[in-house]
Design an enzyme around this catalytic site. Structure first.
Site, PDB file in Angstrom:
ATOM      1  N   ARG A 102      -4.854   5.315  -8.045  1.00 57.44           N
ATOM      2  CA  ARG A 102      -4.549   6.739  -8.292  1.00 57.44           C
ATOM      3  C   ARG A 102      -4.397   6.998  -9.795  1.00 57.44           C
ATOM      4  NH1 ARG A 102      -3.121   8.874  -3.140  1.00 57.44           N
ATOM      5  NH2 ARG A 102      -2.661   7.154  -1.711  1.00 57.44           N
ATOM      6  N   THR A 132      -1.504   5.783   1.471  1.00 59.65           N
ATOM      7  CA  THR A 132      -2.732   4.977   1.477  1.00 59.65           C
ATOM      8  C   THR A 132      -2.871   4.308   2.840  1.00 59.65           C
ATOM      9  OG1 THR A 132      -2.519   4.554  -0.888  1.00 59.65           O
ATOM     10  CG2 THR A 132      -3.952   3.070   0.329  1.00 59.65           C
ATOM     11  N   LEU A 150       0.893  -1.168   0.000  1.00 57.49           N
ATOM     12  CA  LEU A 150       0.000   0.000   0.000  1.00 57.49           C
ATOM     13  C   LEU A 150       0.922   1.206   0.000  1.00 57.49           C
ATOM     14  CD1 LEU A 150      -2.851  -0.689   2.624  1.00 57.49           C
ATOM     15  CD2 LEU A 150      -3.006  -0.758   0.142  1.00 57.49           C
ATOM     16  N   ASP A 151       0.562   2.239  -0.753  1.00 60.03           N
ATOM     17  CA  ASP A 151       1.403   3.438  -0.807  1.00 60.03           C
ATOM     18  C   ASP A 151       1.576   4.064   0.582  1.00 60.03           C
ATOM     19  OD1 ASP A 151       1.273   3.238  -3.547  1.00 60.03           O
ATOM     20  OD2 ASP A 151      -0.332   4.729  -3.735  1.00 60.03           O
ATOM     21  N   TYR A 152       2.616   4.863   0.683  1.00 67.51           N
ATOM     22  CA  TYR A 152       2.885   5.667   1.881  1.00 67.51           C
ATOM     23  C   TYR A 152       1.629   6.452   2.295  1.00 67.51           C
ATOM     24  CZ  TYR A 152       5.507   9.157   4.624  1.00 67.51           C
ATOM     25  OH  TYR A 152       5.987   9.966   5.611  1.00 67.51           O
TER      26      TYR A 152
END
Ligand code: URA
Length: 245
Positions: free
Chosen positions: A194, A107, A103-105
């Site tokens: 995104r 998110t 998961l992104d930073y």
């Protein structure tokens, strides 16, 4: 008793198929004797060696975390940012768990962690079609035509057609000019949600993963985690096996 190739795969030596090749190549010893038989069964106390090095037969653990934003989902970060591993208790950190996918930073939401390499391979392989549902708070009002376009699929990464499994409009907030969408994916390209929203000419302001297959965040506060129950692990393994056949 477990089959030798399963024990090797569970100890993160290699995938099950590669482990079979390693066994057939005569590189595996059980209690000091070379074993080249694939169905050979071993118990917990047998000493298994690969290339004369004993393998570590660590117990497997599985956690469901509610990841906050501001953490990277890797085990270390070259920029010195906090990682999801920092959110674990010391004894769990010592079990060498790592995130299943990313998961992104920026998110938040549901992230699985484990030290079971075979489990990770199964969950992250797109062929197994594990559903991941995201709630995306998007800037502006996303008109119906664009939602239909998103459902049919949009091009990301220059030439990749990303088709979501499902898209639901949850809320149109005219006052604050924003839209809340639920997007379910079965794949997990880098920053996929995104990028899909950007392809429509909008921007994701806030992204949360709220479901991973049948697992939700229920009862797990942001920043905390719980162990998966045995039946949950079995069910995830079962889903992945069924899809393959
Ligand atoms: N899609 C994204 O854009 N970011 C995530 O963290 C996960 C899915």
């Amino acid at each position: 008793m477990e089959r030798l190739q399963k024990v090797l795969a569970q100890s993160n030596i290699a995938s099950r198929r590669k482990s079979e090749e390693i066994i057939l190549a005569g590189r595996v010893k059980v209690n000091g004797h070379v074993v080249t038989e694939l169905g050979f069964k071993v118990n917990k106390d047998d000493v298994v060696e690969v290339d004369d090095k004993p393998i570590s037969r660590a117990e497997h653990v599985y956690f469901l975390m509610n990841k906050p934003t501001g953490y990277v989902s890797t085990t270390s970060d070259e920029k010195g940012r906090q990682t999801v591993i920092d959110l674990l208790d010391d004894n769990h950190r010592a079990m060498r768990v790592y995130p299943v996918g990313r998961l992104d930073y920026d998110t938040a939401g549901l992230l699985l962690l484990t030290n079971d390499g075979e489990f990770t391979n199964k969950m992250t392989h797109p062929e197994h079609e594990v559903e991941k549902e995201y709630l995306a708070r998007v800037d502006g009002i996303v008109i119906r035509k664009k939602i239909q376009q998103l459902r049919k699929g949009v091009i990301i990464d220059e030439d990749y057609l990303a088709i979501p499994k499902a898209v639901r409009l949850i809320e149109l907030d005219k006052e604050h000019q924003s839209t809340l969408l639920s997007i379910t994916l079965i794949e997990g390209r880098n920053k996929q949600v995104r990028k899909m929203i950007e392809a429509l000419g909008h921007e994701v302001k806030k992204l949360t993963r709220v479901r991973y297959s049948f697992l939700t965040l229920e009862g797990v506060e942001r920043g905390s985690y719980r162990p998966l129950k045995i039946h949950e692990v079995k069910k995830l393994y079962g889903l992945a096996t069924q899809k393959k056949s």
